[in-house]
Scaffold this active site. Sequence first.
Site, PDB file in Angstrom:
ATOM      1  N   ASP A  39       0.784  -1.262  -0.003  1.00 17.35           N
ATOM      2  CA  ASP A  39       0.081   0.048   0.036  1.00 17.35           C
ATOM      3  C   ASP A  39       0.938   1.219   0.198  1.00 17.35           C
ATOM      4  OD1 ASP A  39       0.599  -0.336   2.419  1.00 17.35           O
ATOM      5  OD2 ASP A  39      -0.745  -0.242   3.670  1.00 17.35           O
ATOM      6  N   HIS A 242      24.340   6.784 -18.095  1.00 20.81           N
ATOM      7  CA  HIS A 242      23.379   6.923 -17.263  1.00 20.81           C
ATOM      8  C   HIS A 242      23.650   6.347 -16.038  1.00 20.81           C
ATOM      9  CE1 HIS A 242      20.557   7.609 -20.993  1.00 20.81           C
ATOM     10  NE2 HIS A 242      20.987   8.693 -20.478  1.00 20.81           N
ATOM     11  N   ASP A 259      25.397  15.224 -12.771  1.00 17.27           N
ATOM     12  CA  ASP A 259      24.281  15.761 -13.607  1.00 17.27           C
ATOM     13  C   ASP A 259      23.124  15.503 -12.714  1.00 17.27           C
ATOM     14  OD1 ASP A 259      22.405  16.156 -15.553  1.00 17.27           O
ATOM     15  OD2 ASP A 259      23.168  14.630 -17.085  1.00 17.27           O
ATOM     16  N   ASP A 270      18.326  20.861 -15.295  1.00 12.87           N
ATOM     17  CA  ASP A 270      19.093  20.121 -15.883  1.00 12.87           C
ATOM     18  C   ASP A 270      20.582  20.458 -16.063  1.00 12.87           C
ATOM     19  OD1 ASP A 270      20.054  17.749 -16.731  1.00 12.87           O
ATOM     20  OD2 ASP A 270      18.874  17.787 -18.677  1.00 12.87           O
ATOM     21  N   HIS A 349      26.191  11.244 -27.607  1.00 15.64           N
ATOM     22  CA  HIS A 349      24.912  11.884 -27.353  1.00 15.64           C
ATOM     23  C   HIS A 349      24.714  13.104 -28.131  1.00 15.64           C
ATOM     24  CE1 HIS A 349      25.793  14.362 -24.091  1.00 15.64           C
ATOM     25  NE2 HIS A 349      26.797  13.656 -23.922  1.00 15.64           N
ATOM     26  N   HIS A 353      18.473  19.045 -25.525  1.00 14.62           N
ATOM     27  CA  HIS A 353      16.867  18.824 -25.717  1.00 14.62           C
ATOM     28  C   HIS A 353      16.079  20.025 -25.015  1.00 14.62           C
ATOM     29  CE1 HIS A 353      17.284  18.025 -21.372  1.00 14.62           C
ATOM     30  NE2 HIS A 353      18.367  17.509 -21.699  1.00 14.62           N
ATOM     31  N   HIS A 360      13.149  16.103 -20.359  1.00 16.98           N
ATOM     32  CA  HIS A 360      13.196  16.174 -21.855  1.00 16.98           C
ATOM     33  C   HIS A 360      11.851  16.631 -22.441  1.00 16.98           C
ATOM     34  CE1 HIS A 360      16.760  12.935 -21.728  1.00 16.98           C
ATOM     35  NE2 HIS A 360      17.028  14.070 -21.304  1.00 16.98           N
ATOM     36  N   GLU A 383      24.805  20.538 -23.935  1.00 16.10           N
ATOM     37  CA  GLU A 383      25.318  19.719 -22.797  1.00 16.10           C
ATOM     38  C   GLU A 383      26.598  18.706 -23.600  1.00 16.10           C
ATOM     39  OE1 GLU A 383      22.898  16.438 -21.495  1.00 16.10           O
ATOM     40  OE2 GLU A 383      21.280  17.466 -22.215  1.00 16.10           O
ATOM     41  N   TYR A 387      33.884  11.347 -23.354  1.00 15.63           N
ATOM     42  CA  TYR A 387      33.980  10.032 -22.636  1.00 15.63           C
ATOM     43  C   TYR A 387      35.221   9.374 -23.058  1.00 15.63           C
ATOM     44  CZ  TYR A 387      29.568  12.441 -22.040  1.00 15.63           C
ATOM     45  OH  TYR A 387      28.752  13.208 -21.706  1.00 15.63           O
ATOM     46  N   ARG A 404      31.435  16.150 -19.154  1.00 17.35           N
ATOM     47  CA  ARG A 404      30.287  16.770 -19.619  1.00 17.35           C
ATOM     48  C   ARG A 404      30.087  18.119 -18.839  1.00 17.35           C
ATOM     49  NH1 ARG A 404      26.862  13.044 -19.578  1.00 17.35           N
ATOM     50  NH2 ARG A 404      25.546  13.364 -17.533  1.00 17.35           N
ATOM     51  N   GLU A 406      27.018  21.058 -18.631  1.00 20.07           N
ATOM     52  CA  GLU A 406      25.586  21.184 -19.157  1.00 20.07           C
ATOM     53  C   GLU A 406      24.937  22.501 -18.666  1.00 20.07           C
ATOM     54  OE1 GLU A 406      22.646  17.978 -18.148  1.00 20.07           O
ATOM     55  OE2 GLU A 406      21.328  18.748 -19.757  1.00 20.07           O
TER      56      GLU A 406
END
Length: 439
Positions: A39, A242, A259, A270, A349, A353, A360, A383, A387, A404, A406
């Site tokens: 629950d 990710h 990130d 973001d 990538h 976006h 996104h 961004e 890598y 990265r 961003e």
Amino acid sequence: MKTPTDIGVYQRRRARLAAAMRSGVAIVPTAPERTRNRDSHYPYRFDSYFYYLTGFREPEAALVIVAGEQAKSILFCRDNDPEREIWDGFRYGPEAARAAFGFDEAHSIARLDALMPDVIADRGTLYCHLGADPGWDARITGWINEVRSRARSGVTAPGELKDVHALLDDMRLIKGPEELAVIRRAAAISAGAHRRAMRAARPGKAEYEVEAELLHEFRRNGAQAPAYAPIVAGGSRACVLHYVQNDGVLRDVELLLIDAGCELDGYASDLTRTFPVNGKFSGPQREIYQLVLAAQAAAIASVKPGNLWDAPHRAAVHVLAQGLIDLKLLAGSLEQAVETEAYRKFYMHRTGHWLGLDVHDAGDYKRGGEWRALAPGMVLTVEPGCYIRAGEGVPQRLAGIGVRVEDDVLVTDAGAEVLTRDAPKSPADIEALMSARDA
Ligand code: GLY
Ligand code: MN
Ligand code: MN
């Protein structure tokens, strides 16, 4: 629940949708509650389209808009329930919600299936969104079949189904001043969280300890949640795009890629920063970092009204590909590296976006097969990253470096405004902040 300070904003959006429909009926439900186990539920988050049109945050609700000369908007929501309210807290109930949020009519959500066949009969087009929830699709089909079964009484079922999201996506893409105020505040909170993370990072700390600092800063400033699962990735874990386990230990000589952005009153930020765990960039770290920063600067410089959506990505790719050639990570000419997409071994990538209620966000990137032109009021991320996984042709000194950078960027009449600018990103600013933490 918070009542919107200006319900006129939502009323005007509903009027715009009705005008775009011209005729027919639209139905937009909010998101269902989801069970986590037994629950216990996942923290509730309303549907972005529903919220955009209503400002209403309770679960178990749906908006109906009847277009035409006498356009009207109808809310279906939970009834008041003194017993449940002891456990779960206040609920508006239809009549109070109608008055507080400015609907023309409101009814109990329990009556939705009973009332909808009459609402959609003889209206021509039904604007809805099929395919997201089989249970919801079945309910819509049920209403249509119910009207069809009454054909001999002279009523007609909708002859046309259209995707209501298609109309709303274009509206959501251009942010109004009231949305920008929230997005700016979300961006500022996230920038503060990244500064806090830079101050907190130390060799020997676990990634989750730094994650806790980010979450603390989000929440203490009133942001309801992270806008997505934060990535706190030390060393070569930054090369896992990710990575969200956040359970590694930070090491002295490594970089830390974070990130993380908060969600405030429905709007996402973001933000990514990469910095040395010990506060001082090493030579190889600085080389890669400066390359990504230069790619980001080129991308941001190409954010301006009239430029195509793809312009920032192309700008970033050109800088990165040239840098990878200079570092001897790629062979051949710049034209070849771009043409064959050889750079994708290190930059796999895209450069951004749309950003808004969803991280996104809604909105097409192409129109009639062509990249869409940027226009004032659009908000996007910029961004780029690099890598470098250990492997063939990768010198030891660069292996395992993942970077990265961003930012959230608003397209303005003059060009671009970086909304997340309060998070340091030049090596000098990062090192200054991090050396002050030890003072
Ligand atoms: N944090 C998700 C993204 O950068 O797109
Ligand atoms: Mn991000
Ligand atoms: Mn992003």
